[in-house]
Design an enzyme around this catalytic site. Structure first.
Site, PDB file in Angstrom:
ATOM      1  N   HIS A   7       0.829  -1.212   0.000  1.00 26.45           N
ATOM      2  CA  HIS A   7       0.000   0.000   0.000  1.00 26.45           C
ATOM      3  C   HIS A   7       0.857   1.254   0.000  1.00 26.45           C
ATOM      4  O   HIS A   7       2.050   1.209   0.284  1.00 26.45           O
ATOM      5  CB  HIS A   7      -0.984   0.020   1.181  1.00 26.45           C
ATOM      6  CG  HIS A   7      -0.363   0.083   2.539  1.00 26.45           C
ATOM      7  ND1 HIS A   7      -0.099  -1.031   3.309  1.00 26.45           N
ATOM      8  CD2 HIS A   7       0.031   1.139   3.308  1.00 26.45           C
ATOM      9  CE1 HIS A   7       0.407  -0.670   4.474  1.00 26.45           C
ATOM     10  NE2 HIS A   7       0.517   0.652   4.493  1.00 26.45           N
ATOM     11  N   GLU A  43      -8.388   4.550   9.522  1.00 24.41           N
ATOM     12  CA  GLU A  43      -7.891   4.334   8.163  1.00 24.41           C
ATOM     13  C   GLU A  43      -8.932   3.700   7.269  1.00 24.41           C
ATOM     14  O   GLU A  43      -9.841   3.004   7.734  1.00 24.41           O
ATOM     15  CB  GLU A  43      -6.660   3.429   8.202  1.00 24.41           C
ATOM     16  CG  GLU A  43      -6.967   2.062   8.770  1.00 24.41           C
ATOM     17  CD  GLU A  43      -5.788   1.096   8.621  1.00 24.41           C
ATOM     18  OE1 GLU A  43      -4.798   1.284   9.320  1.00 24.41           O
ATOM     19  OE2 GLU A  43      -5.910   0.169   7.804  1.00 24.41           O
ATOM     20  N   GLN A  60      -3.952   3.508   1.274  1.00 24.32           N
ATOM     21  CA  GLN A  60      -4.363   3.532   2.685  1.00 24.32           C
ATOM     22  C   GLN A  60      -4.501   4.992   3.104  1.00 24.32           C
ATOM     23  O   GLN A  60      -3.504   5.716   3.177  1.00 24.32           O
ATOM     24  CB  GLN A  60      -3.299   2.841   3.542  1.00 24.32           C
ATOM     25  CG  GLN A  60      -3.617   2.790   5.023  1.00 24.32           C
ATOM     26  CD  GLN A  60      -2.445   2.217   5.810  1.00 24.32           C
ATOM     27  OE1 GLN A  60      -1.358   2.783   5.800  1.00 24.32           O
ATOM     28  NE2 GLN A  60      -2.659   1.097   6.479  1.00 24.32           N
ATOM     29  N   HIS A  84       3.831   7.264   3.693  1.00 23.16           N
ATOM     30  CA  HIS A  84       4.761   6.128   3.650  1.00 23.16           C
ATOM     31  C   HIS A  84       4.412   5.205   2.491  1.00 23.16           C
ATOM     32  O   HIS A  84       3.320   5.279   1.933  1.00 23.16           O
ATOM     33  CB  HIS A  84       4.749   5.345   4.979  1.00 23.16           C
ATOM     34  CG  HIS A  84       3.460   4.658   5.311  1.00 23.16           C
ATOM     35  ND1 HIS A  84       2.441   5.250   6.019  1.00 23.16           N
ATOM     36  CD2 HIS A  84       3.019   3.407   5.031  1.00 23.16           C
ATOM     37  CE1 HIS A  84       1.437   4.401   6.168  1.00 23.16           C
ATOM     38  NE2 HIS A  84       1.764   3.265   5.559  1.00 23.16           N
ATOM     39  N   GLU A 134       7.416   0.752   5.147  1.00 20.64           N
ATOM     40  CA  GLU A 134       6.782  -0.271   5.994  1.00 20.64           C
ATOM     41  C   GLU A 134       6.937  -1.628   5.313  1.00 20.64           C
ATOM     42  O   GLU A 134       6.939  -1.713   4.080  1.00 20.64           O
ATOM     43  CB  GLU A 134       5.296   0.088   6.137  1.00 20.64           C
ATOM     44  CG  GLU A 134       4.484  -0.856   6.996  1.00 20.64           C
ATOM     45  CD  GLU A 134       3.007  -0.412   7.071  1.00 20.64           C
ATOM     46  OE1 GLU A 134       2.691   0.780   6.841  1.00 20.64           O
ATOM     47  OE2 GLU A 134       2.175  -1.279   7.342  1.00 20.64           O
TER      48      GLU A 134
HETATM   49  C1  MC0 Z   1       9.074  11.750  10.035  1.00 28.33           C
HETATM   50  N1  MC0 Z   1      10.017  12.027   9.107  1.00 28.33           N
HETATM   51  C2  MC0 Z   1       9.605  11.558   7.928  1.00 28.33           C
HETATM   52  C3  MC0 Z   1       8.341  10.973   8.165  1.00 28.33           C
HETATM   53  N2  MC0 Z   1       8.045  11.105   9.480  1.00 28.33           N
HETATM   54  N3  MC0 Z   1      10.186  11.567   6.719  1.00 28.33           N
HETATM   55  C4  MC0 Z   1       9.496  11.002   5.704  1.00 28.33           C
HETATM   56  N4  MC0 Z   1       8.269  10.441   5.844  1.00 28.33           N
HETATM   57  C5  MC0 Z   1       7.667  10.412   7.065  1.00 28.33           C
HETATM   58  N5  MC0 Z   1       6.461   9.863   7.195  1.00 28.33           N
HETATM   59  C6  MC0 Z   1      11.275  12.748   9.316  1.00 28.33           C
HETATM   60  C7  MC0 Z   1      11.005  14.107   9.937  1.00 28.33           C
HETATM   61  O1  MC0 Z   1      10.723  15.068   8.946  1.00 28.33           O
HETATM   62  C8  MC0 Z   1      12.286  14.377  10.667  1.00 28.33           C
HETATM   63  O2  MC0 Z   1      13.246  14.879   9.774  1.00 28.33           O
HETATM   64  C9  MC0 Z   1      12.718  13.004  11.155  1.00 28.33           C
HETATM   65  O3  MC0 Z   1      12.068  12.054  10.271  1.00 28.33           O
HETATM   66  C10 MC0 Z   1      12.291  12.729  12.574  1.00 28.33           C
HETATM   67  O4  MC0 Z   1      10.904  12.909  12.640  1.00 28.33           O
HETATM   68  P1  MC0 Z   1      10.094  13.551  13.845  1.00 28.33           P
HETATM   69  O5  MC0 Z   1       8.957  14.266  13.286  1.00 28.33           O
HETATM   70  O6  MC0 Z   1      11.007  14.266  14.768  1.00 28.33           O
HETATM   71  O7  MC0 Z   1       9.441  12.345  14.552  1.00 28.33           O
HETATM   72  P2  MC0 Z   1      10.001  11.117  15.366  1.00 28.33           P
HETATM   73  O8  MC0 Z   1      11.480  10.947  15.278  1.00 28.33           O
HETATM   74  O9  MC0 Z   1       9.387  11.202  16.717  1.00 28.33           O
HETATM   75  O10 MC0 Z   1       9.289   9.946  14.558  1.00 28.33           O
HETATM   76  C11 MC0 Z   1       9.587   9.651  13.224  1.00 28.33           C
HETATM   77  C12 MC0 Z   1       9.314   8.176  13.012  1.00 28.33           C
HETATM   78  C13 MC0 Z   1       7.855   7.908  13.441  1.00 28.33           C
HETATM   79  C14 MC0 Z   1       9.552   7.809  11.548  1.00 28.33           C
HETATM   80  C15 MC0 Z   1      10.286   7.364  13.896  1.00 28.33           C
HETATM   81  O11 MC0 Z   1       6.983   8.672  12.611  1.00 28.33           O
HETATM   82  C16 MC0 Z   1       7.444   6.476  13.397  1.00 28.33           C
HETATM   83  O12 MC0 Z   1       7.708   5.699  14.311  1.00 28.33           O
HETATM   84  N6  MC0 Z   1       6.737   6.068  12.311  1.00 28.33           N
HETATM   85  C17 MC0 Z   1       6.280   4.662  12.172  1.00 28.33           C
HETATM   86  C18 MC0 Z   1       4.861   4.479  12.628  1.00 28.33           C
HETATM   87  C19 MC0 Z   1       3.855   5.287  11.816  1.00 28.33           C
HETATM   88  O13 MC0 Z   1       4.214   6.203  11.103  1.00 28.33           O
HETATM   89  N7  MC0 Z   1       2.563   4.957  11.990  1.00 28.33           N
HETATM   90  C20 MC0 Z   1       1.466   5.601  11.271  1.00 28.33           C
HETATM   91  C21 MC0 Z   1       0.981   4.737  10.168  1.00 28.33           C
HETATM   92  P3  MC0 Z   1      14.083  16.216  10.088  1.00 28.33           P
HETATM   93  O14 MC0 Z   1      14.961  16.387   8.888  1.00 28.33           O
HETATM   94  O15 MC0 Z   1      13.070  17.287  10.291  1.00 28.33           O
HETATM   95  O16 MC0 Z   1      14.851  15.872  11.354  1.00 28.33           O
HETATM   96  S1  MC0 Z   1       0.195   3.318  10.807  1.00 28.33           S
HETATM   97  C22 MC0 Z   1       0.022   2.259   9.541  1.00 28.33           C
HETATM   98  O17 MC0 Z   1       0.397   2.565   8.450  1.00 28.33           O
HETATM   99  C23 MC0 Z   1      -0.621   0.915   9.886  1.00 28.33           C
HETATM  100  C24 MC0 Z   1      -1.981   1.124  10.480  1.00 28.33           C
HETATM  101  C25 MC0 Z   1      -0.694  -0.034   8.698  1.00 28.33           C
HETATM  102  O18 MC0 Z   1      -0.109   0.222   7.629  1.00 28.33           O
HETATM  103  O19 MC0 Z   1      -1.345  -1.094   8.831  1.00 28.33           O
END
Ligand code: MC0
Length: 146
Positions: A7, A43, A60, A84, A134
């Site tokens: 997705h 979602e 998604q 993502h 992912e």
């Molecule tokens: C953050 N960054 C991204 C981003 N999110 N870059 C590209 N795409 C994204 N989606 C970048 C920020 O701009 C920042 O860059 C750096 O990563 C750190 O981000 P932050 O805003 O300070 O946030 P953190 O470090 O607290 O968290 C970022 C992180 C988090 C990726 C670790 O979003 C995470 O754990 N994501 C995985 C879970 C998730 O997203 N769940 C939602 C979908 P700079 O350069 O400014 O430092 S759930 C889903 O999809 C499920 C239901 C499913 O598929 O079944």
């Protein structure tokens, strides 16, 4: 092996309005919807096509359910858009371990619950040329009742 685009995750402020845009503009219908409290999202999965590994590819659409969720944080910084991409595999544990060995940060120790009972993990966007990535193993398809 990664065998399909499972997705593309798209962050939006208003799920119902965004679903309606995809229905009215492209004719895509909601295949499945759910709330994932752990991830802080509501979602809708729009099925685009089946894939030759027996799975499917979806859009998604994601609306945050709470202010401290990753999607809410991302929307506040970037506005709506592609959040993502997700690759499908039969073996999320093995793929995550092998990708980790290549020096890419895998965000979860163990895969967590994703959409439609799947098992998911994420790779850090900073290790993937700016793309939050992912990995997904879909739940087994239940055989039809006879
Ligand atoms: C953050 N960054 C991204 C981003 N999110 N870059 C590209 N795409 C994204 N989606 C970048 C920020 O701009 C920042 O860059 C750096 O990563 C750190 O981000 P932050 O805003 O300070 O946030 P953190 O470090 O607290 O968290 C970022 C992180 C988090 C990726 C670790 O979003 C995470 O754990 N994501 C995985 C879970 C998730 O997203 N769940 C939602 C979908 P700079 O350069 O400014 O430092 S759930 C889903 O999809 C499920 C239901 C499913 O598929 O079944």
């Amino acid at each position: 092996m990664l065998t399909r685009i499972d997705h593309i995750g798209i962050a939006c402020f208003d799920l119902d309005k965004t679903v309606e845009f995809y229905r009215a503009t492209y004719g895509f219908e909601v295949f499945h919807s759910e709330v994932n409290e752990e991830q802080g999202v509501r979602e809708a999965m729009l099925k685009i096509n089946g894939t030759d590994d027996g799975g499917a590819s979806y859009l998604q659409l994601l609306e945050p359910t709470r202010e401290d969720s990753t999607v809410a944080k991302w929307l506040a910084k970037n506005g709506e858009g592609v959040h993502h991409i997700a690759f499908g595999t039969a073996d999320v544990d093995g793929e995550a371990a092998s990708i980790k060995d290549k020096g890419v940060r895998v965000l979860y120790e163990e895969p967590r619950r994703g959409s439609m009972g799947s098992r998911i993990t994420f790779l850090h966007p900073k290790d993937c040329h700016g793309v939050l990535t992912e990995l997904v193993t879909s739940a087994p398809v239940e055989s039809p009742e006879h």
